[in-house]
Design an enzyme around this catalytic site. Structure first.
Site, PDB file in Angstrom:
ATOM      1  N   MET A   1      39.835 -23.040   2.984  1.00 41.71           N
ATOM      2  CA  MET A   1      39.422 -24.416   3.200  1.00 41.71           C
ATOM      3  C   MET A   1      38.779 -24.994   1.932  1.00 41.71           C
ATOM      4  O   MET A   1      38.031 -24.310   1.239  1.00 41.71           O
ATOM      5  CB  MET A   1      38.422 -24.491   4.357  1.00 41.71           C
ATOM      6  CG  MET A   1      39.043 -24.208   5.717  1.00 41.71           C
ATOM      7  SD  MET A   1      40.241 -25.472   6.180  1.00 41.71           S
ATOM      8  CE  MET A   1      40.817 -24.804   7.740  1.00 41.71           C
ATOM      9  N   CYS A   2      39.062 -26.231   1.668  1.00 44.34           N
ATOM     10  CA  CYS A   2      38.537 -26.908   0.489  1.00 44.34           C
ATOM     11  C   CYS A   2      37.176 -27.537   0.799  1.00 44.34           C
ATOM     12  O   CYS A   2      36.711 -27.523   1.933  1.00 44.34           O
ATOM     13  CB  CYS A   2      39.507 -27.997   0.041  1.00 44.34           C
ATOM     14  SG  CYS A   2      41.216 -27.439  -0.167  1.00 44.34           S
ATOM     15  N   ARG A   3      36.555 -28.085  -0.225  1.00 46.03           N
ATOM     16  CA  ARG A   3      35.305 -28.845  -0.077  1.00 46.03           C
ATOM     17  C   ARG A   3      35.460 -30.147  -0.844  1.00 46.03           C
ATOM     18  O   ARG A   3      36.097 -30.178  -1.907  1.00 46.03           O
ATOM     19  CB  ARG A   3      34.106 -28.079  -0.639  1.00 46.03           C
ATOM     20  CG  ARG A   3      33.849 -26.688  -0.057  1.00 46.03           C
ATOM     21  CD  ARG A   3      33.160 -26.738   1.316  1.00 46.03           C
ATOM     22  NE  ARG A   3      34.138 -26.916   2.404  1.00 46.03           N
ATOM     23  CZ  ARG A   3      33.804 -27.009   3.692  1.00 46.03           C
ATOM     24  NH1 ARG A   3      32.525 -26.977   4.047  1.00 46.03           N
ATOM     25  NH2 ARG A   3      34.736 -27.150   4.606  1.00 46.03           N
TER      26      ARG A   3
END
Length: 264
Positions: A1-3
């Site tokens: 998952m990205c931020r």
């Protein structure tokens, strides 16, 4: 998952989100606390709006924490509206064309999430694009293709309805091709005037999204994770929500994609 982190309000330096806070986006790139993967080192990008309708953009495949240019730019660039993203790849190789934010005309877009079974529906999604939008596709990610699909469905006219239609189309295609649909989608996008964000998942487990006032009376920051430990400042945006930050501050509404068969 990205931020990711996004901002609209009185002009401020990008470093106030990207590098200066105790839990800045650069800090989250190697030590995220509210994601399945703590490290987001598959590239980064920033898009910002200035005196022209189209955003400026800087992207690279280096981890955000190791690029000295990013810190230097963030210290110098001042903008009333910008998007910043650190990537943990789920679809698409680690290359510059796959790094967020994606830009088309005056629009910018970044995403955290996934489309399960994307490879089974990718060609069908591409087939829905006009020639101009198909030729604008430079990378291989589900995020970029979803952005282009929303543009195809009228992002300029109705930014939330177009995104609902894009998500509904993905769900319909997934059900048709594999018998199930799983979309997890937390995204921010902008036309250079307003900042939009959506938090949604078919299984009600979307990536996180928080908001806090910043930068004047109507300014707001939208983030995957709070930038500091001031817990009373940050409000979690619920699943199934769409928010817009504009001249009147932050406004929220429901985000409910409908299967195209139901909408007919």
């Amino acid at each position: 998952m990205c931020r990711w982190a996004a901002y609209r309000g009185e002009p401020l330096y990008l470093e106030e989100l990207v590098s200066s806070p105790a839990h800045s986006l650069i800090e989250q790139s190697h030590c995220a606390t509210r994601a399945k993967t703590a490290t987001n080192g598959d590239g980064f990008g920033i898009a910002w709006y200035g005196d022209r309708p189209e955003p400026g953009r800087y992207r690279d495949i280096l981890p955000a924490w190791s690029d000295c240019n990013l810190k230097s730019l963030a210290r110098q660039i001042r903008s009333p509206l910008f998007l910043a993203h650190v990537r943990a790849a789920t679809h698409g190789a680690t290359r510059r064309d796959n790094c967020h934010p994606f830009v088309q005309g005056h629009w910018s877009f970044m995403h955290n999430g996934q489309i399960s079974g994307f490879e089974r529906i990718r060609r069908h999604m591409e087939g829905m694009l006009s020639d101009a939008l198909f030729e604008a596709r430079n990378g291989t990610t589900d995020s970029e293709l979803l952005f282009l699909l929303a543009l195809q469905f009228g992002l300029d006219t109705d930014p939330f309805q177009a995104m609902e239609k894009a998500i509904a189309t993905v769900e319909d295609l997934s059900l048709e091709k594999s018998g199930e649909a799983l979309v997890r989608f937390t995204a921010a996008y902008s036309n250079g005037r307003e900042l939009y964000a959506v938090r949604y998942a078919t299984d009600h487990k979307p990536p996180t999204l928080y908001a806090a006032p910043m930068g004047g009376k109507t300014g707001y920051c939208l983030v995957s994770e709070p930038l500091n430990d001031e817990v009373d400042t940050w409000v979690e945006i619920p699943d199934g929500s769409a928010v817009v930050v504009g001249a009147d501050g932050l406004q929220a509404t429901l985000f409910r994609p409908k299967a195209l068969s139901e909408a007919a």
